[in-house]
Motif scaffolding. Structure first.
Motif, PDB file in Angstrom:
ATOM      1  N   ALA A  45       2.128   2.211   5.123  1.00 47.93           N
ATOM      2  CA  ALA A  45       1.324   1.083   4.652  1.00 47.93           C
ATOM      3  C   ALA A  45       0.348   1.521   3.568  1.00 47.93           C
ATOM      4  CB  ALA A  45       0.569   0.449   5.821  1.00 47.93           C
ATOM      5  N   ALA A  46      -0.249   2.704   3.728  1.00 48.19           N
ATOM      6  CA  ALA A  46      -1.173   3.217   2.720  1.00 48.19           C
ATOM      7  C   ALA A  46      -0.437   3.499   1.409  1.00 48.19           C
ATOM      8  CB  ALA A  46      -1.857   4.484   3.223  1.00 48.19           C
ATOM      9  N   ARG A  47       0.757   4.052   1.503  1.00 53.66           N
ATOM     10  CA  ARG A  47       1.553   4.303   0.299  1.00 53.66           C
ATOM     11  C   ARG A  47       1.901   3.002  -0.409  1.00 53.66           C
ATOM     12  NH1 ARG A  47       6.143   8.847   1.732  1.00 53.66           N
ATOM     13  NH2 ARG A  47       4.725  10.529   2.276  1.00 53.66           N
ATOM     14  N   ALA A  48       2.274   1.988   0.367  1.00 53.84           N
ATOM     15  CA  ALA A  48       2.629   0.698  -0.217  1.00 53.84           C
ATOM     16  C   ALA A  48       1.420   0.061  -0.907  1.00 53.84           C
ATOM     17  CB  ALA A  48       3.176  -0.230   0.859  1.00 53.84           C
ATOM     18  N   ALA A  49       0.274   0.105  -0.258  1.00 55.60           N
ATOM     19  CA  ALA A  49      -0.939  -0.458  -0.852  1.00 55.60           C
ATOM     20  C   ALA A  49      -1.305   0.270  -2.136  1.00 55.60           C
ATOM     21  CB  ALA A  49      -2.094  -0.397   0.145  1.00 55.60           C
ATOM     22  N   ASN A  50      -1.186   1.590  -2.133  1.00 57.14           N
ATOM     23  CA  ASN A  50      -1.477   2.376  -3.314  1.00 57.14           C
ATOM     24  C   ASN A  50      -0.512   2.047  -4.445  1.00 57.14           C
ATOM     25  OD1 ASN A  50      -2.843   4.391  -4.799  1.00 57.14           O
ATOM     26  ND2 ASN A  50      -1.213   5.840  -4.337  1.00 57.14           N
ATOM     27  N   SER A  51       0.759   1.924  -4.123  1.00 57.35           N
ATOM     28  CA  SER A  51       1.758   1.594  -5.145  1.00 57.35           C
ATOM     29  C   SER A  51       1.492   0.220  -5.745  1.00 57.35           C
ATOM     30  CB  SER A  51       3.162   1.638  -4.551  1.00 57.35           C
ATOM     31  OG  SER A  51       3.507   2.960  -4.213  1.00 57.35           O
ATOM     32  N   LEU A  52       1.109  -0.741  -4.902  1.00 50.06           N
ATOM     33  CA  LEU A  52       0.804  -2.073  -5.414  1.00 50.06           C
ATOM     34  C   LEU A  52      -0.403  -2.066  -6.345  1.00 50.06           C
ATOM     35  CD1 LEU A  52       1.431  -4.291  -2.281  1.00 50.06           C
ATOM     36  CD2 LEU A  52       2.735  -4.271  -4.407  1.00 50.06           C
ATOM     37  N   GLU A  53      -1.382  -1.235  -6.051  1.00 47.58           N
ATOM     38  CA  GLU A  53      -2.558  -1.133  -6.906  1.00 47.58           C
ATOM     39  C   GLU A  53      -2.218  -0.514  -8.263  1.00 47.58           C
ATOM     40  OE1 GLU A  53      -5.785  -2.097  -6.554  1.00 47.58           O
ATOM     41  OE2 GLU A  53      -5.228  -3.105  -4.684  1.00 47.58           O
ATOM     42  N   LEU A  54      -1.226   0.373  -8.281  1.00 45.52           N
ATOM     43  CA  LEU A  54      -0.891   1.097  -9.503  1.00 45.52           C
ATOM     44  C   LEU A  54       0.191   0.432 -10.352  1.00 45.52           C
ATOM     45  CD1 LEU A  54      -0.936   4.772  -8.185  1.00 45.52           C
ATOM     46  CD2 LEU A  54      -2.636   3.653  -9.619  1.00 45.52           C
ATOM     47  N   VAL A  55       0.766  -0.666  -9.890  1.00 46.14           N
ATOM     48  CA  VAL A  55       1.789  -1.355 -10.685  1.00 46.14           C
ATOM     49  C   VAL A  55       1.175  -1.806 -12.001  1.00 46.14           C
ATOM     50  CG1 VAL A  55       3.181  -3.457 -10.842  1.00 46.14           C
ATOM     51  CG2 VAL A  55       3.228  -2.093  -8.776  1.00 46.14           C
TER      52      VAL A  55
END
Length: 57
Positions: free
Chosen positions: A34-44
């Motif tokens: 979940a943390a990886r997904a949230a981070n990836s969404l922030e960096l899109v």
């Protein structure tokens, strides 16, 4: 309500499938995933971030 119930079951199943797959293949727990997904969404859209297409893989 009927449309929601028809839609929720496959989505929950797909989510659980992703969690189990991440744990078995990469030994990544649900909170880390979940943390990886949230981070990836922030960096899109950022220069160093993933593209939307790579996030679908």
């Amino acid at each position: 309500m009927d449309a929601t119930l028809r839609t929720v079951a496959p989505l929950v199943g797909a989510g659980l499938d992703r969690l189990v797959h991440a744990k078995l293949s990469s030994n990544v727990g649900p909170l880390e995933l979940a943390a990886r997904a949230a981070n990836s969404l922030e960096l899109v859209g950022d220069d160093i971030g993933p593209t939307v297409v790579t996030m679908l893989e």
